[in-house]
Scaffold this motif. Structure first.
Motif, PDB file in Angstrom:
ATOM      1  N   ARG A   1     129.087  76.338 125.411  1.00 29.84           N
ATOM      2  CA  ARG A   1     129.898  75.756 126.490  1.00 29.84           C
ATOM      3  C   ARG A   1     129.100  74.721 127.272  1.00 29.84           C
ATOM      4  NH1 ARG A   1     129.889  76.145 131.481  1.00 29.84           N
ATOM      5  NH2 ARG A   1     128.574  77.992 131.541  1.00 29.84           N
ATOM      6  N   LYS A   2     127.879  75.053 127.619  1.00 32.76           N
ATOM      7  CA  LYS A   2     127.031  74.121 128.373  1.00 32.76           C
ATOM      8  C   LYS A   2     126.706  72.878 127.545  1.00 32.76           C
ATOM      9  CE  LYS A   2     124.899  77.687 131.215  1.00 32.76           C
ATOM     10  NZ  LYS A   2     123.687  78.494 131.417  1.00 32.76           N
ATOM     11  N   ALA A   3     126.371  73.074 126.278  1.00 31.62           N
ATOM     12  CA  ALA A   3     126.016  71.941 125.412  1.00 31.62           C
ATOM     13  C   ALA A   3     127.214  71.039 125.137  1.00 31.62           C
ATOM     14  CB  ALA A   3     125.438  72.451 124.097  1.00 31.62           C
ATOM     15  N   CYS A   4     128.410  71.618 125.159  1.00 34.29           N
ATOM     16  CA  CYS A   4     129.620  70.861 124.826  1.00 34.29           C
ATOM     17  C   CYS A   4     130.481  70.561 126.046  1.00 34.29           C
ATOM     18  CB  CYS A   4     130.440  71.634 123.786  1.00 34.29           C
ATOM     19  SG  CYS A   4     129.578  71.855 122.224  1.00 34.29           S
ATOM     20  N   SER A   5     129.888  70.536 127.204  1.00 35.91           N
ATOM     21  CA  SER A   5     130.677  70.221 128.397  1.00 35.91           C
ATOM     22  C   SER A   5     131.177  68.780 128.312  1.00 35.91           C
ATOM     23  CB  SER A   5     129.843  70.417 129.666  1.00 35.91           C
ATOM     24  OG  SER A   5     128.858  69.409 129.774  1.00 35.91           O
ATOM     25  N   LYS A   6     132.352  68.544 128.902  1.00 39.97           N
ATOM     26  CA  LYS A   6     132.907  67.189 128.906  1.00 39.97           C
ATOM     27  C   LYS A   6     131.950  66.219 129.592  1.00 39.97           C
ATOM     28  CE  LYS A   6     137.234  66.391 129.996  1.00 39.97           C
ATOM     29  NZ  LYS A   6     138.586  66.510 130.578  1.00 39.97           N
ATOM     30  N   GLU A   7     131.310  66.696 130.642  1.00 41.51           N
ATOM     31  CA  GLU A   7     130.355  65.847 131.368  1.00 41.51           C
ATOM     32  C   GLU A   7     129.192  65.432 130.466  1.00 41.51           C
ATOM     33  OE1 GLU A   7     127.264  66.218 135.107  1.00 41.51           O
ATOM     34  OE2 GLU A   7     128.933  67.615 134.986  1.00 41.51           O
ATOM     35  N   ARG A   8     128.643  66.387 129.732  1.00 40.78           N
ATOM     36  CA  ARG A   8     127.498  66.092 128.858  1.00 40.78           C
ATOM     37  C   ARG A   8     127.894  65.192 127.685  1.00 40.78           C
ATOM     38  NH1 ARG A   8     124.858  68.155 124.412  1.00 40.78           N
ATOM     39  NH2 ARG A   8     122.609  67.904 124.487  1.00 40.78           N
ATOM     40  N   LEU A   9     129.113  65.393 127.152  1.00 46.71           N
ATOM     41  CA  LEU A   9     129.553  64.630 125.983  1.00 46.71           C
ATOM     42  C   LEU A   9     130.286  63.339 126.351  1.00 46.71           C
ATOM     43  CD1 LEU A   9     130.719  67.570 123.698  1.00 46.71           C
ATOM     44  CD2 LEU A   9     128.569  66.291 123.596  1.00 46.71           C
ATOM     45  N   GLY A  10     130.474  63.090 127.633  1.00 50.71           N
ATOM     46  CA  GLY A  10     131.092  61.838 128.055  1.00 50.71           C
ATOM     47  C   GLY A  10     132.609  61.834 128.034  1.00 50.71           C
ATOM     48  N   GLY A  11     133.218  63.007 127.976  1.00 54.61           N
ATOM     49  CA  GLY A  11     134.674  63.101 127.983  1.00 54.61           C
ATOM     50  C   GLY A  11     135.170  64.110 126.977  1.00 54.61           C
ATOM     51  N   ALA A  12     136.475  64.122 126.825  1.00 49.99           N
ATOM     52  CA  ALA A  12     137.110  65.058 125.895  1.00 49.99           C
ATOM     53  C   ALA A  12     136.798  64.660 124.453  1.00 49.99           C
ATOM     54  CB  ALA A  12     138.622  65.076 126.111  1.00 49.99           C
ATOM     55  N   CYS A  13     136.529  65.656 123.626  1.00 51.29           N
ATOM     56  CA  CYS A  13     136.215  65.427 122.211  1.00 51.29           C
ATOM     57  C   CYS A  13     137.219  66.182 121.337  1.00 51.29           C
ATOM     58  CB  CYS A  13     134.807  65.935 121.888  1.00 51.29           C
ATOM     59  SG  CYS A  13     133.511  65.102 122.815  1.00 51.29           S
ATOM     60  N   LEU A  14     137.322  65.741 120.104  1.00 49.63           N
ATOM     61  CA  LEU A  14     138.088  66.476 119.096  1.00 49.63           C
ATOM     62  C   LEU A  14     137.086  67.189 118.209  1.00 49.63           C
ATOM     63  CD1 LEU A  14     140.518  67.341 117.436  1.00 49.63           C
ATOM     64  CD2 LEU A  14     140.417  65.136 116.258  1.00 49.63           C
ATOM     65  N   PHE A  15     137.092  68.515 118.268  1.00 49.30           N
ATOM     66  CA  PHE A  15     136.227  69.326 117.432  1.00 49.30           C
ATOM     67  C   PHE A  15     137.014  69.770 116.211  1.00 49.30           C
ATOM     68  CE2 PHE A  15     133.971  69.589 121.368  1.00 49.30           C
ATOM     69  CZ  PHE A  15     132.644  69.788 121.028  1.00 49.30           C
ATOM     70  N   ASN A  16     136.473  69.524 115.030  1.00 45.20           N
ATOM     71  CA  ASN A  16     137.068  69.984 113.788  1.00 45.20           C
ATOM     72  C   ASN A  16     136.187  71.116 113.267  1.00 45.20           C
ATOM     73  OD1 ASN A  16     138.951  69.922 111.636  1.00 45.20           O
ATOM     74  ND2 ASN A  16     137.462  68.841 110.379  1.00 45.20           N
ATOM     75  N   LEU A  17     136.664  72.358 113.381  1.00 49.72           N
ATOM     76  CA  LEU A  17     135.893  73.522 112.950  1.00 49.72           C
ATOM     77  C   LEU A  17     136.197  73.816 111.491  1.00 49.72           C
ATOM     78  CD1 LEU A  17     136.402  75.896 116.015  1.00 49.72           C
ATOM     79  CD2 LEU A  17     134.665  74.125 115.672  1.00 49.72           C
ATOM     80  N   VAL A  18     135.150  73.768 110.666  1.00 52.99           N
ATOM     81  CA  VAL A  18     135.294  73.963 109.223  1.00 52.99           C
ATOM     82  C   VAL A  18     134.289  75.012 108.772  1.00 52.99           C
ATOM     83  CG1 VAL A  18     135.204  72.854 106.963  1.00 52.99           C
ATOM     84  CG2 VAL A  18     135.944  71.539 108.956  1.00 52.99           C
TER      85      VAL A  18
END
Length: 111
Positions: free
Chosen positions: A48-65
């Protein structure tokens, strides 16, 4: 709806598979399809911390495979919930045979 800033392909190892398809490229390559007890290398809080919107620069599309059926590991639904609650979009690649897990995912996210 937030604009998607990044596309993130998240390959999840150790999912295993509930099918034994003769045409599967993983089976043909001799890939170990044994399911691991846990398939995430980090805690959900660390993710959650590593993938925060703030850290990543906004909303992302994660494709879980997964390397098999992505919904088999117990923590996948928790992972999807963490990413969605963080404000991201999530796509889960599945063979669609584990309908109770799909139902669990949908019901949890509806709340």
């Amino acid at each position: 709806m937030d604009k998607i800033k990044h596309y993130i392909e998240a390959n999840i190892e150790g999912c295993g598979c509930n099918l034994e398809c003769s045409y599967c490229y993983l089976r043909q390559a001799g890939y170990n399809q044994a399911r691991k007890e846990s398939c995430l290398g980090y805690s959900l809080d660390e993710i959650r911390k590593a993938c925060s919107k703030e850290r990543l620069g906004g909303a992302c599309l994660f494709n879980l495979v997964g390397d098999g059926e992505t919904l088999l590991p117990r923590e996948i639904i928790d992972l999807v919930e963490v990413l969605v609650m963080e404000g991201h979009y999530v796509n889960v690649l599945t063979n669609g045979t584990i309908t109770e897990r799909i139902r669990e995912l949908v019901e949890r996210l509806e709340k």
